[in-house]
Design a protein around this motif. Sequence first.
Motif: not given
Length: 424
Positions: A330-341
């Motif tokens: 979940x942390x890995x997925x959130x990081x990818x989304x946070x970087x894109x945003x």
Amino acid sequence: MKKYWLLVVCSLFIVNTKLIAQTTNESELDYKKFIETVQANNISYTAERFNVDIAETEILSAKAFADPELQFEYFDNGEAKRKMGLGYSAEVGWVLELGGKRKARINLAKSEFELTKLILLDYFKNLKADATLGFLQTIYQKEMLNVKENSYNMMNQLANSDEIRFKLGEISETDARQSRLETQSLKNEIIQAETDFATSKIRLSTFMGIDQYADLFSTVGDLKTFQRDFDLINLTEMALSNRTDLLVALQSKDVSQRMIELAKANRAIDLGLILGLEHSTAVRNLEAETPQFTQIKGGISIPLKFSNKYNNELKVAKMQFKQEELNYKQTELEIKSQVKEAYELYEGYKKQLKQFDIEILKNANLILEAKKYSYKRGNSSLLEVLDAQRTYNETQNQYLETLYNCASSLIDLERVVGIWDIDF
């Protein structure tokens, strides 16, 4: 009467001297000095660092062996009435842990120590980013205050000029009052800007862990130094390598694995070792006469671990490990989304900033000056001047706001990526 005026003049001189001294004593605070002070003096960060020392002490505790037990006994078989003698005994007991329990405890403590260090590092990175945003906020509020003061001074000059022109009969009383009303409105904006600037400096004092008046320092810096070019794919790869919260999640998995090993070790049976000495005095009873004697005894005790049947500790440890695996994903997925945003926000603010080139700001000022000149010659109305003044103010405000948004979005982007090259 002369003494009275002399006293007034001296009082004013003393007050002005104090004000000049206060202004002179105000020290400049640049970003490098600010961050160094935050790292050294921030109270919350100092408190968090104790967790590392505590975790390191826990390793020493895990290395300790079980304490031996020393037992003393005294007994009286009825010496006074039946002459059956007296006696005493001493016994030492020690638990010998089997199954690698001590090693498992040490490994768990070491893993938790590494986890604590990563948590502290993640805390400091977020603290540094938050403190930098606070520093930027102070610079932004200071620039906004300067814009408000400049607008007020320009409008105040116009209002003073209109009062003179009204007395000369060149303009109506309504126009003179309108320009003075606009000046008073800008004065209120200055008061609000001063309040915002003061509160932002107070927040900086909290970051630096100092208890003093915020007016003792003045922040310096440039909001125009936050231009970077990034590639989204590279940023995502760097984030997955550098983010400390992802490293924390990974280390949490290791801690859970160490807990499983300890739970398995705890299922092993421990041995209790016993070594004792017992002495009895002579029995002088004629029916059971016995000489004094001393006996040495030793033995072992084996616990009956019926609790192993339920295996609850191991089950809980395995479930926690699976939970940490999911948290890591979940942390890995959130990081990818946070970087894109964060990347999209930063690129968007960069595009907005490109619209505010030097020509736009110059044109807004030239239009305002032209309208003021035309108004003084009677070729333009006061409303046209006020519209030009408001347009100029809005352009300045939007420009500063876009500068601040671009700078703060860069900090947020570097925070979510796990990199840091902020220095201004």
